[in-house]
Design an enzyme around this catalytic site. Structure first.
Site, mmCIF file in Angstrom:
data_model
loop_
_atom_site.group_PDB
_atom_site.id
_atom_site.type_symbol
_atom_site.label_atom_id
_atom_site.label_comp_id
_atom_site.label_asym_id
_atom_site.label_seq_id
_atom_site.Cartn_x
_atom_site.Cartn_y
_atom_site.Cartn_z
ATOM 1 N N TYR A 256 -1.971 -0.636 10.384
ATOM 2 C CA TYR A 256 -2.052 -0.978 8.965
ATOM 3 C C TYR A 256 -0.792 -0.507 8.246
ATOM 4 C CZ TYR A 256 -3.876 -0.931 4.148
ATOM 5 O OH TYR A 256 -4.065 -1.114 2.802
ATOM 6 N N SER B 172 0.852 -1.199 0.000
ATOM 7 C CA SER B 172 0.000 0.000 0.000
ATOM 8 C C SER B 172 0.879 1.236 0.000
ATOM 9 C CB SER B 172 -0.894 0.014 1.246
ATOM 10 O OG SER B 172 -1.546 1.262 1.403
#
Length: 273
Positions: free
Chosen positions: A176, A163
């Site tokens: 995350y 990501s």
């Protein structure tokens, strides 16, 4: 007309020489989190590019829907209901695919999740859940697939969905972000270690794409505008736009690329918040 004919013949020769490199004809792939969203799109995309695909996720109904789409391309789909955070499930899934086909050429680590808590509110349970789902699962799949690829002696490709959050700082989602940064570094180390076995290890770093998980967030006009304000292409990505980069990294066209993270982000990482 003669010049046109000569040019068309030349163009055909070029296409015959190079375009097959951007396919994965006859390759055998495993995709985690393949029941919906990015995983589903990548599984179908790999099939359209010529691969047979083993589909791994926890929800069988979702997998069956993906499998039906894969089979429409004329390729084989194997449905494997499994939890990617459990070692036994991962081992058995990779073993099932490898024994069925006699080898495994491509593994895509897509299983992932997020709990959008602010740092001061993150619980130990949330920390462990995100770590297990995003990081531990990707390592276990890579490890199990890596063993099979090493022993087969044929080129292997491992692709992990990271990501932009692993590269630039966002406002929330510290756990995350930590897992995605770890995946980027894990990709580099595995590429170093497994290069001698002819295994290429790469990652893809998406920004916002239209998925079932982002649907509610993107429905908020103010939230969406914040996303667009930091995205030079001024739009959210379509899932199909992740297929090309994945096929590239899985194909002969990407054979000299390893240890890299390809950001598919509409330019977000060159601008940031």
């Amino acid at each position: 007309m003669l010049y046109v004919k000569i040019y068309m013949n030349f163009l055909k020769r070029v296409m015959d020489m190079y375009l097959p490199d951007f396919r994965v004809e006859g390759k055998k792939a495993l995709v985690t989190g393949a029941g919906r969203g990015i995983g589903r799109a990548l599984a179908i995309g790999l099939a359209e590019a010529g691969a047979d695909v083993a589909l791994l996720a926890r929800t069988k109904a979702d997998l069956e829907e993906t499998a039906a789409e894969v089979r429409k391309t004329g390729r084989e789909a194997i449905v494997i209901q499994a939890d990617a955070v459990k070692r036994e499930d991962v081992h058995n899934a990779v073993k099932t695919a490898a024994e069925h086909w006699g080898r495994l050429d491509i593994a895509v680590n897509n299983a992932g999740m997020n709990i959008r808590s602010k740092a001061l509110d993150v619980t130990d349970e949330e920390w462990q859940t995100i770590m297990d789902t995003n990081l531990k699962s990707a390592f276990m799949v890579s490890q199990e697939a890596g063993r099979v690829m090493k022993d087969s002696g044929t080129p292997g490709r491992i692709i992990t969905i990271a990501s932009v959050a692993g590269h630039v700082a966002l406002r929330t989602g510290v756990v995350y972000a930590a897992t995605k940064a770890a995946l980027i570094q894990m990709t580099k180390v595995l590429a170093m270690e497994w290069g001698p076995y002819n295994i290429n290890v790469n990652a893809i770093g998406p920004w916002y794409f239209k998925t079932p998980l982002t649907e509610k967030l993107l429905a908020d006009p103010e939230y969406l505008q914040e996303i667009l304000d930091v995205t030079p292409l001024n739009r959210v990505g379509e899932l199909e736009e992740l297929v090309g980069p994945t096929v590239f990294l899985a194909s002969a066209a990407g054979s000299y690329v390893t240890g890299q993270t390809l950001f598919v982000d509409g330019g977000m990482t060159i601008k940031g918040f």
